[in-house]
Scaffold this motif. Structure first.
Motif, PDB file in Angstrom:
ATOM      1  N   GLN A 361       0.942  -0.816   0.088  1.00  0.00           N
ATOM      2  CA  GLN A 361       0.145   0.044  -0.693  1.00  0.00           C
ATOM      3  C   GLN A 361       0.784   0.945  -0.041  1.00  0.00           C
ATOM      4  O   GLN A 361       0.522   2.339   0.297  1.00  0.00           O
ATOM      5  N   LEU A 362       2.480   0.998  -0.484  1.00  0.00           N
ATOM      6  CA  LEU A 362       3.177   1.965   0.450  1.00  0.00           C
ATOM      7  C   LEU A 362       2.941   2.811  -1.784  1.00  0.00           C
ATOM      8  O   LEU A 362       3.169   2.588  -2.428  1.00  0.00           O
ATOM      9  N   LEU A 363       2.549   4.490  -0.951  1.00  0.00           N
ATOM     10  CA  LEU A 363       3.142   4.967  -2.340  1.00  0.00           C
ATOM     11  C   LEU A 363       4.241   6.051  -2.210  1.00  0.00           C
ATOM     12  O   LEU A 363       4.498   5.668  -3.826  1.00  0.00           O
ATOM     13  N   TYR A 372       0.481   5.603   2.791  1.00  0.00           N
ATOM     14  CA  TYR A 372      -0.144   4.932   2.751  1.00  0.00           C
ATOM     15  C   TYR A 372      -1.211   5.152   1.944  1.00  0.00           C
ATOM     16  O   TYR A 372      -1.351   5.600   2.555  1.00  0.00           O
ATOM     17  N   LYS A 373      -1.357   3.941   0.910  1.00  0.00           N
ATOM     18  CA  LYS A 373      -2.650   3.983   0.103  1.00  0.00           C
ATOM     19  C   LYS A 373      -3.770   3.342   1.443  1.00  0.00           C
ATOM     20  O   LYS A 373      -3.370   1.912   1.430  1.00  0.00           O
ATOM     21  N   GLY A 374      -5.622   4.070   0.982  1.00  0.00           N
ATOM     22  CA  GLY A 374      -6.255   3.272   2.467  1.00  0.00           C
ATOM     23  C   GLY A 374      -7.534   3.673   0.975  1.00  0.00           C
ATOM     24  O   GLY A 374      -7.602   4.452   0.480  1.00  0.00           O
ATOM     25  N   THR A 375      -8.252   2.651   1.134  1.00  0.00           N
ATOM     26  CA  THR A 375      -9.281   2.740   1.129  1.00  0.00           C
ATOM     27  C   THR A 375      -9.936   2.529   2.805  1.00  0.00           C
ATOM     28  O   THR A 375     -10.427   1.903   3.236  1.00  0.00           O
ATOM     29  N   LEU A 376     -11.087   3.840   3.018  1.00  0.00           N
ATOM     30  CA  LEU A 376     -12.447   3.759   4.300  1.00  0.00           C
ATOM     31  C   LEU A 376     -13.289   3.223   4.098  1.00  0.00           C
ATOM     32  O   LEU A 376     -13.891   2.328   3.419  1.00  0.00           O
ATOM     33  N   ASN A 380     -15.723   3.602   1.530  1.00  0.00           N
ATOM     34  CA  ASN A 380     -14.656   3.244   0.121  1.00  0.00           C
ATOM     35  C   ASN A 380     -14.972   4.558  -0.335  1.00  0.00           C
ATOM     36  O   ASN A 380     -13.402   4.712  -1.422  1.00  0.00           O
ATOM     37  N   GLU A 381     -14.445   5.221   0.319  1.00  0.00           N
ATOM     38  CA  GLU A 381     -13.245   6.728   0.496  1.00  0.00           C
ATOM     39  C   GLU A 381     -11.633   6.361   0.218  1.00  0.00           C
ATOM     40  O   GLU A 381     -11.660   6.012   1.186  1.00  0.00           O
ATOM     41  N   GLN A 382     -11.510   6.669  -1.001  1.00  0.00           N
ATOM     42  CA  GLN A 382      -9.976   6.536  -1.278  1.00  0.00           C
ATOM     43  C   GLN A 382      -9.226   7.448  -0.382  1.00  0.00           C
ATOM     44  O   GLN A 382      -8.791   9.347  -0.479  1.00  0.00           O
ATOM     45  N   ILE A 383      -7.980   6.779   0.215  1.00  0.00           N
ATOM     46  CA  ILE A 383      -7.262   8.644   1.473  1.00  0.00           C
ATOM     47  C   ILE A 383      -6.193   8.046   1.019  1.00  0.00           C
ATOM     48  O   ILE A 383      -5.283   7.095   0.861  1.00  0.00           O
ATOM     49  N   ALA A 384      -4.762   9.108   1.497  1.00  0.00           N
ATOM     50  CA  ALA A 384      -3.563   9.062   1.694  1.00  0.00           C
ATOM     51  C   ALA A 384      -3.038   8.770   3.055  1.00  0.00           C
ATOM     52  O   ALA A 384      -3.893   9.413   4.097  1.00  0.00           O
ATOM     53  N   LEU A 433      -6.697  11.134  -1.766  1.00  0.00           N
ATOM     54  CA  LEU A 433      -5.846  10.386  -2.258  1.00  0.00           C
ATOM     55  C   LEU A 433      -5.852  11.416  -3.668  1.00  0.00           C
ATOM     56  O   LEU A 433      -6.716  11.442  -4.328  1.00  0.00           O
ATOM     57  N   MET A 434      -4.770  11.430  -4.264  1.00  0.00           N
ATOM     58  CA  MET A 434      -4.703  11.762  -5.552  1.00  0.00           C
ATOM     59  C   MET A 434      -3.615  10.877  -6.818  1.00  0.00           C
ATOM     60  O   MET A 434      -3.032  10.236  -6.665  1.00  0.00           O
ATOM     61  N   GLU A 435      -4.803  10.768  -7.524  1.00  0.00           N
ATOM     62  CA  GLU A 435      -4.524   9.133  -7.897  1.00  0.00           C
ATOM     63  C   GLU A 435      -3.319   9.648  -8.840  1.00  0.00           C
ATOM     64  O   GLU A 435      -2.517   8.410  -8.619  1.00  0.00           O
ATOM     65  N   ASN A 436      -2.615  10.655  -9.236  1.00  0.00           N
ATOM     66  CA  ASN A 436      -1.519  10.984 -10.104  1.00  0.00           C
ATOM     67  C   ASN A 436      -0.349  10.514  -9.421  1.00  0.00           C
ATOM     68  O   ASN A 436       1.167  10.959 -10.048  1.00  0.00           O
ATOM     69  N   GLY A 437      -0.478  10.935  -8.211  1.00  0.00           N
ATOM     70  CA  GLY A 437       1.088  11.214  -7.260  1.00  0.00           C
ATOM     71  C   GLY A 437       1.223  12.367  -7.632  1.00  0.00           C
ATOM     72  O   GLY A 437       0.996  12.826  -7.824  1.00  0.00           O
ATOM     73  N   SER A 438       3.168  12.573  -7.446  1.00  0.00           N
ATOM     74  CA  SER A 438       3.587  14.003  -7.285  1.00  0.00           C
ATOM     75  C   SER A 438       4.075  13.833  -8.566  1.00  0.00           C
ATOM     76  O   SER A 438       4.794  13.366  -9.438  1.00  0.00           O
ATOM     77  N   LEU A 439       4.552  15.609  -8.691  1.00  0.00           N
ATOM     78  CA  LEU A 439       5.031  15.707 -10.189  1.00  0.00           C
ATOM     79  C   LEU A 439       6.188  15.288 -10.161  1.00  0.00           C
ATOM     80  O   LEU A 439       6.421  15.318 -11.340  1.00  0.00           O
TER      81      LEU A 439
END
Ligand code: NAG
Ligand code: NAG
Ligand code: NAG
Ligand code: NAG
Ligand code: NAG
Ligand code: NAG
Ligand code: NAG
Length: 699
Positions: A361-363, A372-376, A380-384, A433-439
């Motif tokens: 789950q590590l982002l 970490y990435k997670g789903t509540l 089902n909300e996506q979180i970091a 959670l931001m789908e595309n990660g960091s710039l």
């Protein structure tokens, strides 16, 4: 004892009837009705397994197999003539209804098959079958137009033969259960402006609105979890002609079925219901509705004994597990945190959401810790989830209060902070959670596509407007303190969103109150920081300047692997500027595809912001104006980094400080560093990088 229990029960019944009289539904008017308080004394037409529980809850099925239950409003509704009351303007087929369903899984998380809202010519569904037929049709009658019904199904099983899309969908059914139209259950959150998935079989109440405009022939179905207002956008909006189905007299109600095997059955409940032919149905107040039972209910005595035995055994197991669990989910709570209750997440929830903080789950490793990435669960909300380790509790109270107030910050280019959790030596921050990660991944990593200039320019403008909001437009001034490409996250549409705001502050306070600590990343840190001794708006602007150059040139602001004169990107750009060839520095990966005027503006602005003297830098407001082109750039002084001024924070370190290549390399890898200065000891430099190694440079 049995007698006492019986007496108590009849007293209860009497009490319940009295209450029911008070809260009886308004059932006189034939074209509208509302059950705000359950269905006691509602006189519904029930069949099969349907029953009204003592608290007014309508249960269509329990969790046994092969159950079928129906409940209909007692009198038919007239659908052909305009209602006799005032509203002849209302088209005769329009209707609006709001109800609350709950699908509670059976033992061992079993679920099936579903529940449907029905408008039918008759209440006789005696030939209809259970399982996937939902109590509406049987194998031979499915889809036959003589069935004369319209239904909206809430289906929790993926029945291939009915063409279902998944095991969590809403479907529009005409005369059969092969849906004309179906969509996966979700709802539009007005507050967050996006769709959020919804689990029909979560066991929690779900609000449903069905609105049909007969003139436009438009049907809307809208869902929302409890505690949410009616979403501004329906889940499903479809044009449909119901004139062949809605006859003079139609019955309104619900149908539900369970499956044929163990493991395919849930209890289906209706908590409240309103219906209206002459306007929008009143929304129900969920706090007034009857409560769902805590667990399945009714069991016989033979089972009871085995259950008691099992419970005793379980208690022993739980007892031992408890000690372990307590340790595992242990948190730190203090009195002052009570007022932040809603912003606090339990560690257990986060543990489940991130599947136990598994490496899978590590982002990534942020400057302050692992993410970490997670789903509540449930929503089902996506979180970091960011795990920040901290040494002491000092300053924690102020920090948490700041975090909570930052959670109130709302800007489309800021990553939203949803809440926090505390454990021993650990702080957890929960972000969307931001789908595309960091710039920085897009700028430097080979396995990501190169962003084109248009995208980069949009991101730059987005981050600038977020910073303007933090500095000037919020209720209080918030300094970011660590602006850099790796703290800019990209959402699904590649909009740049600034994250990690204010986090650096935790480290200011961490440790000896006698020392000043300044935190940042090499190449982005204002060289004036050590002189002024605290972060300022101007130091954020300095970091933003480094960020501008980074995005335009596709290179880190500080790179110790380069020859000495190129270690700092700003020197490279400054030299090109003096040669009047500033765009030569642009990222070679753009292959010359950019708007020259915009590229020039961004690079020059980067230089302006990088001025060693903080009072010569533009404000963020001016930066935004320059970027938008609503103001023209002032002249750039030829020397933004005068010889007699330190051009990097490294030069402000004491003479004896030695930075050799290997330490410099360590520092370059985006590690966040902190400087502590206390009069006697002088300045020292610590790396707070994710590896937790504290690097001391110098004495
Ligand atoms: C469900 O209801 C039926 C009667 O309709 C009953 O026979 C059965 O025992 C109930 N099952 C459970 C699990 O309560
Ligand atoms: C299906 O329902 C029809 C009437 O609605 C009935 O005549 C027929 O026997 C039923 N078929 C089965 C297989 O139950
Ligand atoms: C539909 O139902 C009617 C009456 O039950 C029956 O006469 C007719 O054959 C059925 N049509 C089909 C296509 O099965
Ligand atoms: C939300 O879902 C609706 C219905 O499926 C869809 O039309 C809409 O585009 C979605 N909106 C967003 C913001 O994803
Ligand atoms: C259905 O939803 C659409 C789109 O949001 C809206 O324009 C329309 O007014 C709604 N109609 C009804 C009857 O609610
Ligand atoms: C409405 O009623 C009229 C006569 O009462 C009838 O001719 C017409 O077919 C009906 N319309 C529908 C949609 O049932
Ligand atoms: C029906 O709509 C009318 C007009 O909007 C409204 O006054 C009334 O309260 C509604 N009734 C119900 C039960 O929703």
């Amino acid at each position: 004892m049995a007698a006492a229990a019986a007496a108590f029960t009849s007293f209860q019944l009497w009490l319940v009837s009295c209450l029911a009289l008070v809260s009886m539904a308004r059932a006189q008017d034939p074209d509208q009705f509302i059950y705000t308080n359950g269905f006691r004394r509602a006189n519904l037409h029930l069949d099969g397994s349907a029953e009204i529980r003592s608290n007014g809850l309508l249960r269509l099925t329990n969790s046994s197999v092969l159950q079928i239950g129906h409940a209909f409003y007692p009198s038919p509704i007239n659908f052909n003539h305009s209602s006799s009351s005032s509203s002849s303007s209302v088209p005769s087929l329009s209707f609006s209804t709001n109800f609350v369903i709950a699908i509670v899984p059976g033992p061992e998380e079993a679920y099936g098959h579903g529940v449907a809202f029905v408008i039918a010519e008759s209440t006789d569904f005696s030939h209809a079958a259970a399982i996937q037929y939902l109590g509406l049709v049987n194998e031979t009658t499915n889809g036959n137009s003589s069935n004369q019904f319209f239904a909206v199904e809430f289906d929790t099983v993926n029945s291939i033969d009915m063409g279902d899309i998944d095991e969590n969908h809403v479907g529009i059914d005409l005369n059969g259960v092969k849906s004309n139209k179906q969509v996966t259950a979700e709802y539009f959150s007005n507050e967050e402006g996006k769709n959020i998935s919804l689990d029909l079989k979560s066991g929690h109440p779900i609000q449903v609105w069905i609105d049909y405009d007969g003139q436009q022939q438009l049907l809307n179905v809208t869902l929302a979890p409890e505690n949410s207002p009616k979403p501004n956008r329906p889940l499903l909006s479809t044009s449909i002609d119901l004139s062949d189905i809605l006859m003079d007299t139609m019955y309104l109600g619900f149908s539900a079925t369970t499956g044929s095997r163990q493991g395919t059955s849930s209890s289906h409940y209706i908590l409240g219901w309103s219906f209206n032919r002459s306007g929008e149905a009143q929304s129900l107040d969920l706090s007034q509705l009857p409560k769902l039972p805590k667990n399945g209910g009714g069991r016989n005595t033979v089972r009871l004994i085995s259950i008691i035995a099992a419970v005793a055994l379980l208690l022993i197991i739980i007892g031992t597990a408890y000690v372990y669990r307590r340790k595992k989910y242990e948190e730190v709570h203090e009195d002052w945190e009570k007022e932040y209750g809603p912003h606090r997440f339990s560690y257990r929830t986060l543990y489940i959401a991130t599947k136990g903080f598994k490496d899978k789950q590590l982002l990534g490793f942020g400057g302050f810790g692992k993410v970490y990435k997670g789903t509540l669960p449930y929503t089902n909300e996506q979180i970091a989830v960011k795990k920040v380790s901290h040494e002491s509790n000092q300053g924690m109270k102020e920090f948490v209060s700041e975090i909570v107030s930052m959670g109130r910050l709302r800007h489309k280019n800021l990553v939203r902070l949803l809440g926090y959790c505390r454990r021993q030596k650990e702080l957890l921050l929960i972000y969307e959670l931001m789908e595309n990660g960091s710039l920085d991944k897009f700028l430097f990593s080979v396995d990501k596509p190169t962003l084109n200039w248009f995208q980069r320019f949009q991101i730059i403008k987005g981050v600038a407007s977020a910073l303007l909001y933090l500095h000037e437009e919020g209720e209080q001034v918030v300094l970011h303190r660590d602006i850099k490409a790796s703290n800019v996250l990209l959402d699904s549409e590649l909009n740049g969103r600034l994250g990690d705001f204010g986090l650096a502050r935790l480290y200011d306070r961490n440790g000896d109150p006698q020392t000043t600590r300044l935190v940042g990343t090499l190449g982005y840190i204002d060289p004036e920081l050590t002189r002024i001794g605290r972060a300022t708006k101007a130091s954020d602007v300095f970091s933003f300047g480094a960020f501008l150059l980074e995005v335009a040139c596709g290179r880190k602001p500080f790179d110790p692997n380069k020859p000495p004169e190129e270690i700092f990107l700003v020197d490279v750009v400054n030299r090109s500027f003096k040669r009047d060839a500033i765009v030569e520095c642009s990222d070679p990966r753009l292959q010359g595809n950019y708007v020259v005027e915009e590229m020039e503006r961004v690079l020059k602005l980067g230089l302006l912001c990088s001025n060693t003297k903080s009072d010569l830098r533009p404000t963020i407001k001016q930066v935004v104006q320059f970027l938008e082109g609503s103001a023209s750039l002032p002249d750039i002084p030829l020397d933004i980094r005068p010889q007699n001024m330190p051009s990097s924070i490294l030069e402000t370190l004491p003479q004896s400080t030695e930075i050799n290549v290997s330490t410099a390399n360590n520092l370059a890898s985006d590690s966040v560093i902190s400087f502590s200065s206390s009069g006697r000891k002088g300045l020292s430099l610590n790396s707070l990088s994710s590896t937790d190694s504290v690097l001391h440079i110098g004495r």
